[in-house]
Design an enzyme around this catalytic site. Structure first.
Site, PDB file in Angstrom:
ATOM      1  N   GLU A  64      -4.973  12.566   7.300  1.00  0.00           N
ATOM      2  CA  GLU A  64      -5.994  12.519   6.158  1.00  0.00           C
ATOM      3  C   GLU A  64      -5.808  11.036   5.729  1.00  0.00           C
ATOM      4  OE1 GLU A  64      -7.425  14.831   5.316  1.00  0.00           O
ATOM      5  OE2 GLU A  64      -6.813  16.806   5.910  1.00  0.00           O
ATOM      6  N   CYS A  72      -9.519  10.096  -2.493  1.00  0.00           N
ATOM      7  CA  CYS A  72      -9.996   9.700  -1.154  1.00  0.00           C
ATOM      8  C   CYS A  72     -11.694  10.253  -0.879  1.00  0.00           C
ATOM      9  CB  CYS A  72      -9.189  10.343   0.023  1.00  0.00           C
ATOM     10  SG  CYS A  72      -8.970  12.071  -0.382  1.00  0.00           S
TER      11      CYS A  72
HETATM   12  P1  NAD Z   1      -0.741   3.920   2.193  1.00  0.00           P
HETATM   13  O1  NAD Z   1      -0.999   4.007   3.396  1.00  0.00           O
HETATM   14  O2  NAD Z   1      -0.310   2.633   1.697  1.00  0.00           O
HETATM   15  O3  NAD Z   1       0.717   4.880   1.954  1.00  0.00           O
HETATM   16  C1  NAD Z   1       0.667   6.149   2.060  1.00  0.00           C
HETATM   17  C2  NAD Z   1       2.016   6.589   2.373  1.00  0.00           C
HETATM   18  O4  NAD Z   1       2.580   5.969   3.664  1.00  0.00           O
HETATM   19  C3  NAD Z   1       3.167   6.327   1.302  1.00  0.00           C
HETATM   20  O5  NAD Z   1       4.155   7.243   1.196  1.00  0.00           O
HETATM   21  C4  NAD Z   1       3.767   5.072   1.892  1.00  0.00           C
HETATM   22  O6  NAD Z   1       5.214   5.020   1.674  1.00  0.00           O
HETATM   23  C5  NAD Z   1       3.750   5.320   3.350  1.00  0.00           C
HETATM   24  N1  NAD Z   1       4.015   4.373   4.353  1.00  0.00           N
HETATM   25  C6  NAD Z   1       3.330   3.001   4.081  1.00  0.00           C
HETATM   26  N2  NAD Z   1       3.616   2.189   5.471  1.00  0.00           N
HETATM   27  C7  NAD Z   1       4.239   3.198   6.233  1.00  0.00           C
HETATM   28  C8  NAD Z   1       4.601   2.954   7.518  1.00  0.00           C
HETATM   29  N3  NAD Z   1       4.586   1.778   8.329  1.00  0.00           N
HETATM   30  N4  NAD Z   1       5.090   3.980   8.244  1.00  0.00           N
HETATM   31  C9  NAD Z   1       5.217   5.348   7.588  1.00  0.00           C
HETATM   32  N5  NAD Z   1       4.900   5.472   6.414  1.00  0.00           N
HETATM   33  C10 NAD Z   1       4.413   4.378   5.716  1.00  0.00           C
HETATM   34  O7  NAD Z   1      -1.581   4.442   1.194  1.00  0.00           O
HETATM   35  P2  NAD Z   1      -1.740   4.688  -0.341  1.00  0.00           P
HETATM   36  O8  NAD Z   1      -2.060   3.344  -1.036  1.00  0.00           O
HETATM   37  O9  NAD Z   1      -0.462   5.091  -0.592  1.00  0.00           O
HETATM   38  O10 NAD Z   1      -2.951   5.730  -0.688  1.00  0.00           O
HETATM   39  C11 NAD Z   1      -3.909   5.363  -0.674  1.00  0.00           C
HETATM   40  C12 NAD Z   1      -4.854   5.868   0.603  1.00  0.00           C
HETATM   41  O11 NAD Z   1      -4.806   7.019   0.711  1.00  0.00           O
HETATM   42  C13 NAD Z   1      -6.558   5.498   0.384  1.00  0.00           C
HETATM   43  O12 NAD Z   1      -6.994   5.045   1.528  1.00  0.00           O
HETATM   44  C14 NAD Z   1      -6.808   6.886   0.265  1.00  0.00           C
HETATM   45  O13 NAD Z   1      -8.295   7.398   0.696  1.00  0.00           O
HETATM   46  C15 NAD Z   1      -6.020   7.756   1.060  1.00  0.00           C
HETATM   47  N6  NAD Z   1      -5.866   9.034   0.786  1.00  0.00           N
HETATM   48  C16 NAD Z   1      -6.537  10.090   1.703  1.00  0.00           C
HETATM   49  C17 NAD Z   1      -6.514  11.467   1.577  1.00  0.00           C
HETATM   50  C18 NAD Z   1      -7.061  12.534   2.257  1.00  0.00           C
HETATM   51  O14 NAD Z   1      -6.867  13.526   1.983  1.00  0.00           O
HETATM   52  N7  NAD Z   1      -7.862  12.219   3.256  1.00  0.00           N
HETATM   53  C19 NAD Z   1      -5.993  11.818   0.083  1.00  0.00           C
HETATM   54  C20 NAD Z   1      -5.340  10.846  -0.686  1.00  0.00           C
HETATM   55  C21 NAD Z   1      -5.206   9.773  -0.314  1.00  0.00           C
END
Ligand code: NAD
Length: 485
Positions: free
Chosen positions: A251, A285
């Site tokens: 997602e 999102c």
């Molecule tokens: P992010 O990708 O920076 O982090 C998300 C999660 O991934 C965090 O728990 C983080 O610790 C983890 N993470 C980071 N690097 C990683 C790696 N190399 N390996 C594994 N895990 C890792 O995103 P964010 O800044 O936390 O969230 C914002 C983003 O999330 C926006 O792009 C938003 O659109 C998206 N989002 C999508 C939905 C959906 O349902 N489509 C819902 C909410 C947020």
């Protein structure tokens, strides 16, 4: 809730991280320290969580009768609902989102557990394909084993529920990593989990990207559901491919279009566009950040939209997120604030600022005024990339065909909105727009009973609804020789 849990939650107990490493969280309202002692899981900790989940899958939860699983989930839902307001305060403290928004997040988590509890005893396969004589065939749908979830920080409760509820209903066990920016609310679920589920059924490991990588690469985890940015989603898929080819659902980000036709109710379209843009301070999102309005009504629409955006700053609904009347809090942290301010600079250089475009309130509070830009080129970064703040761009179109082309001109395809009084136009346009979810005459917000997810680089897999269960089940075919003695 004056104190809060900061340790890991493994096998129904809170435990110190073996890593000796900690995460720090600041309150984005005023920059004060929330905690610099949030335990961060290393390989040993993740292994301990996976082993606990494995034992629960093989021994207790995985063997629990479906109706008993449903009862445990319903009990958990009741407890979450009862404590929603106090747990929501921890989200507000860590990432500044309005208490009303986060309380809704925890009641939605309860609703998700109720919804999937109802499905726990309705999982079944098929029987007797009549094609080959003498062979009786059945399929059964089985749980996968240990499933991992990784969440973003914006609505931690819903992201946890979308993953944990269907996984548990299907008989799997869970290791969940909340975002390092907002882990406190998820950890506060620990005592409620203890009252409802056998040890190891749900484990919570805090940490940043390194901990997430350990989960996505783990050989004993067979499914991972990820919510976060497209860039990280790509890595998750890579880790899964390099380790045990675990199933992945993603997602990811969005840059959702909102298409407003000349026959639309302009007041409604402007009010809904504003509501969608300010909800969770634009950190949703599915937020429709690219607005396309038909040329003939563009001036009128922009004027009404400007009025409703400016009303936000004047009406007192922006401010202290712990106040129940607040709808718009600060952005989650300094990094998010800096990112949004950079996009505002791009917008000012490359387009025309209609309203907003600056910080709101005192310098230490990470608030951004709801912002509208117009007259941007179609390739401006602020039109192409996800801002994740209360910022929209408005562009114009002339025909339906033109509108569809503009709406689809994005690498993302998470959500969309269409405003029109014509049902036939709504049906034509929703069919053509490349998005996983579309709202007509409304802004889109997911609900437990319908699937949510993206197309294109917004990811794949669906969370919520009946489809949300599919990722947590695998089908086994059994063939019986009816001619055997
Ligand atoms: P992010 O990708 O920076 O982090 C998300 C999660 O991934 C965090 O728990 C983080 O610790 C983890 N993470 C980071 N690097 C990683 C790696 N190399 N390996 C594994 N895990 C890792 O995103 P964010 O800044 O936390 O969230 C914002 C983003 O999330 C926006 O792009 C938003 O659109 C998206 N989002 C999508 C939905 C959906 O349902 N489509 C819902 C909410 C947020």
């Amino acid at each position: 809730m004056s104190s809060f849990e900061t340790r890991l939650f493994i096998n129904n107990e809170f435990a110190d991280a073996k890593s000796g490493e900690y995460l720090t969280v600041y309150n984005p309202t005023d920059g004060s320290l929330v905690s610099d002692k949030i335990h961060s899981a290393n390989e040993q900790d993740v292994d301990a969580a996976v082993q606990a989940a494995q034992r629960a899958f093989k021994g207790t939860w995985g063997k629990t009768d479906p109706t008993a699983r449903a009862r445990a989930m319903l009990k958990f839902a009741d407890l979450v609902r009862e404590h929603a307001g106090e747990i929501a305060r921890l989200e507000t403290l860590a990432m500044g989102s309005a208490i009303a928004t986060q309380t809704m997040g925890y009641t939605t988590l309860a609703d998700l557990f109720v919804y999937y509890a109802g499905l726990a005893d309705k999982i079944h396969g098929e029987t007797a394909y009549p094609t080959s004589a003498g062979k009786y065939k059945i399929t059964q749908r089985e749980p996968i084993g240990v499933c991992a979830g990784i969440g973003a920080w914006n609505v931690s409760a819903i992201l946890f529920g979308w993953k944990a509820a269907p996984a548990l209903a299907a008989g799997n066990t869970v290791v969940f990593k909340p975002s390092e920016k907002a882990p406190l609310g998820t950890l506060a679920l620990g005592p409620l989990i203890q009252q409802c589920f056998p040890p190891g059924s749900i484990n919570i490991v805090n940490g940043g990207g390194k901990t997430g990588q350990l989960l996505a690469s783990h050989m004993e985890i067979h499914q991972i559901a990820f919510t976060g940015s497209t860039a990280t989603g790509r890595k998750i898929q890579e880790y899964a491919a390099r380790s045990n080819l675990k199933r992945v659902s993603l997602e990811l980000g969005g840059k959702s279009p909102s298409v407003i036709f000349e026959d639309a109710d302009i007041e409604l379209a402007a009010a809904k566009s504003m509501e969608g843009a300010i909800a969770n301070s634009g950190q949703i999102c599915a937020m429709a950040s690219r607005i396309f309005v038909q040329e003939s009504i563009a001036d009128k629409f922009i004027q009404v939209l400007k009025g409703s955006f400016e009303q936000v700053s004047k009406s007192g609904i922006i401010g202290d997120p712990s106040d129940k009347n607040t709808q718009v809090g600060p952005l989650a942290d300094k990094a998010q604030f800096k990112r949004v301010m950079e996009y505002l600079d791009i917008g000012k250089k490359e387009g025309e600022l209609v309203t907003g475009g600056v910080q709101w309130g005192a310098k230490d509070g990470l608030y951004v005024q709801p912002t509208i830009f117009k007259n941007l080129g179609k390739d401006s970064r602020i039109v192409r990339e996800e801002v994740f703040g209360p910022v929209v761009t408005v562009q114009t179109f002339t025909s339906e065909e033109d509108a569809i082309k503009l709406a689809n001109d994005s690498i993302f395809g998470l959500s969309a909105c269409v405003y029109t009084r014509s049902i036939s136009r709504a049906l034509r346009v929703t069919r053509e727009i490349e998005a996983g979810t579309i709202a007509v005459n409304d802004w889109y917000f997911p609900s437990p009973d319908t699937p949510f997810g993206g197309v294109k680089q917004s990811g794949y897999g669906r969370e919520g609804g009946l489809e949300g269960l599919n990722d947590y089940l695998q089908t086994k075919t059994i063939q019986i020789n009816m001619n055997a003695p």
